[in-house]
Every structure is written in structure tokens, then in C-alpha cells.
Design an enzyme around this catalytic site. Structure first.
Site, PDB file in Angstrom:
ATOM      1  N   SER A 143     -46.074  55.737  44.668  1.00 33.28           N
ATOM      2  CA  SER A 143     -47.191  54.977  44.116  1.00 33.28           C
ATOM      3  C   SER A 143     -47.023  53.520  44.503  1.00 33.28           C
ATOM      4  O   SER A 143     -45.900  53.020  44.653  1.00 33.28           O
ATOM      5  CB  SER A 143     -47.220  55.099  42.593  1.00 33.28           C
ATOM      6  OG  SER A 143     -48.152  54.197  42.021  1.00 33.28           O
ATOM      7  N   TYR A 156     -42.341  54.064  34.660  1.00 36.56           N
ATOM      8  CA  TYR A 156     -43.125  54.701  35.721  1.00 36.56           C
ATOM      9  C   TYR A 156     -42.941  53.946  37.034  1.00 36.56           C
ATOM     10  O   TYR A 156     -42.710  54.563  38.086  1.00 36.56           O
ATOM     11  CB  TYR A 156     -44.604  54.728  35.330  1.00 36.56           C
ATOM     12  CG  TYR A 156     -45.510  55.301  36.396  1.00 36.56           C
ATOM     13  CD1 TYR A 156     -45.664  56.674  36.536  1.00 36.56           C
ATOM     14  CD2 TYR A 156     -46.212  54.471  37.271  1.00 36.56           C
ATOM     15  CE1 TYR A 156     -46.492  57.210  37.507  1.00 36.56           C
ATOM     16  CE2 TYR A 156     -47.042  54.998  38.250  1.00 36.56           C
ATOM     17  CZ  TYR A 156     -47.178  56.364  38.369  1.00 36.56           C
ATOM     18  OH  TYR A 156     -47.991  56.886  39.345  1.00 36.56           O
TER      19      TYR A 156
END
Length: 260
Positions: A143, A156
Site C-alpha cells: 500500500s 497498518y
């Protein structure tokens, strides 16, 4: 687009980017092995792939279970050598948002177990098959959040930064083996997981658009593909700005978002 990949395994294939990737690869002569945790949604994705002429097999599997993932990869490869494996399953969205005092330890462990250990559990058994035969393509889905520590989801961000480092190391490890490694770093993609996440509408792509771009990057054997380009470039620039300045900008943006 004609594909050089006839046997493709995808984790996290029951929804979002994984489901869109399955449909992007679906075509006559292609066999798809779709892993996920929701049997009904997996079956629906497989049905859409079969309508496009692909053969599609499904298996409910949890990427945090190393033994189960080894079985998932090895069974598929025993039936027919895999050409391409997507380590795509991930945990994010509202479940990854941090409270003012950080993520709960249980949530933090779940994020790391899925986003990092789950990728390793997918890649490791595939690598054991690919290296001896000198062929195969591994795709690790990270990501753009891994490029900076985002205040609304520190764990995350850390898990995706680890995936990027893992992909870089694997690419260098396998450089002379015939195995290809690609790191995919998406920005915001319109999926159920992204709903409610701060700034998720920023330069957002649809899942089919993202899947088509990812497939094109994989077919081109690109080592890294990040999108959208403008957001990736902005985050790249931010990494080279003075850290106190970036801290101030991101902290202010987080407060403005109204998140806890």
C-alpha cells in the site's frame, strides 16, 4: 489482453481488489485458484470468472494459518504448475483505524498477522516451488500507506512498509533464479474495506480500474507499481522533506478529518 499466465492463485479473492483481479485474469485457457474466508462471495466471484471462460477453483482459507496456506499453494501447484501467485489478502479499513491512544493490542496483532505474516505464508510455499524450476511470478500487494506512517493507522502503515521491504529483499534474493517479484502499492481503491477511512475519496480508483492496471504491470514484469502516480509522487516527496514538517502536516490533516 493476452496473458502469459495460465495458472493463477489469488488470496483475498472474495471481494475488493482480489475479486477484481480474478475477473481481470479470467479468460479461456486460464485456471484460477481463489482463496478467501467467505464461501458465498468466493463462489460468486468464481461464477463470474467462469462466465468469461476461465476454470475457477475456490477454497476457504485463512492466510494467517501457515499450514493451511502451504496446503493451498501446494495442492494447486501439484495439479498444474502455478505461473502467478498474488499475496493480496489484507486487513485494513475501519478495523485498522487507531484510537487516540493507539490500536488495541488484539487489533494490532490481527493486522500484522494478516498483512505481513499472511503474505509470508503465501509467498514461502510458492517460492519453494518456483525456485527449483526457475520460473514463476510472485505479486505482493502492499500500500502507499507503507511509504509514510499515517496517524490514523500506524500499525497498518507499518505492516505495509514491512511488505515493501520483504518484496525488495525477495526480488534481490531471486534475481538469478528466473523468479519474478512485483510489489504493488495501491492508493485508495473503492472497495467495502475503504468505506469510512479518512481521505479515502482522494484520487480514488475503482476496483476494476485498479485490477486492470495491476495486471498490466504484472504482465510487464515491473518490479514495483504504485498508483495513482500523483499520490505516489506526493508521498515520495514527503519522505524527503524535513520530518518535523511532515509530522505537522499529517497531524493537522488527521485532526481536521474529525477522526478520533
Amino acid at each position: 489482453m493476452a496473458s502469459s499466465f495460465a495458472h493463477v492463485a489469488i488470496t483475498g479473492a472474495s471481494s475488493g481488489i482480489g475479486a477484481a483481479l480474478a475477473e481481470a485474469h479470467a479468460a479461456p485457457g486460464v485456471r484460477l485458484v481463489l482463496g478467501g474466508r467467505d464461501a458465498a462471495r468466493l463462489a460468486a466471484v468464481a461464477a463470474r470468472c467462469r462466465e468469461k471462460g476461465a476454470e475457477a477453483a475456490v477454497q476457504c482459507v485463512d492466510v494467517t494459518d501457515a499450514a493451511a496456506m502451504r496446503g493451498f499453494i501446494e495442492a494447486a501447484d501439484d495439479l498444474r504448475p502455478l505461473d502467478l501467485v498474488y499475496a493480496n489478502a489484507g486487513l485494513g479499513g475501519l478495523r485498522a483505524l487507531a484510537a487516540p491512544d493507539g490500536e488495541a493490542i488484539e487489533a494490532a496483532h490481527a493486522i500484522i498477522a494478516t498483512n505481513l505474516a499472511g503474505v509470508v505464508n503465501t509467498v514461502a510455499p510458492a517460492l519453494r516451488r518456483f525456485v527449483p524450476r526457475g520460473a514463476g511470478h510472485l505479486v505482493l500487494v502492499g500500500s502507499l500507506a507503507g511509504r509514510l506512517g499515517l496517524p490514523h493507522s500506524p500499525v497498518y502503515s507499518a505492516s505495509k512498509a514491512a511488505v515493501a521491504a520483504y518484496a525488495d529483499g525477495l526480488r534481490r534474493l531471486t534475481a538469478r533464479t528466473g523468479v519474478t517479484v512485483t510489489l504493488i502499492e495501491p492508493g485508495f481503491v473503492k472497495t467495502p474495506m475503504a468505506e469510512g477511512v479518512p481521505s479515502s475519496a482522494l484520487m480514488q480508483w475503482s476496483a476494476p480500474r485498479a485490477a486492470a492496471a495491476i495486471r498490466a504491470a504484472v504482465e510487464a514484469r515491473r518490479p514495483v507499481y504504485a498508483f495513482p502516480f500523483a499520490l505516489a509522487a506526493l508521498l515520495h516527496l514527503a519522505r524527503h522533506l524535513p520530518r518535523p514538517l511532515v509530522d505537522a502536516i499529517l497531524s493537522a490533516a488527521h485532526r481536521k478529518s474529525g477522526q478520533p
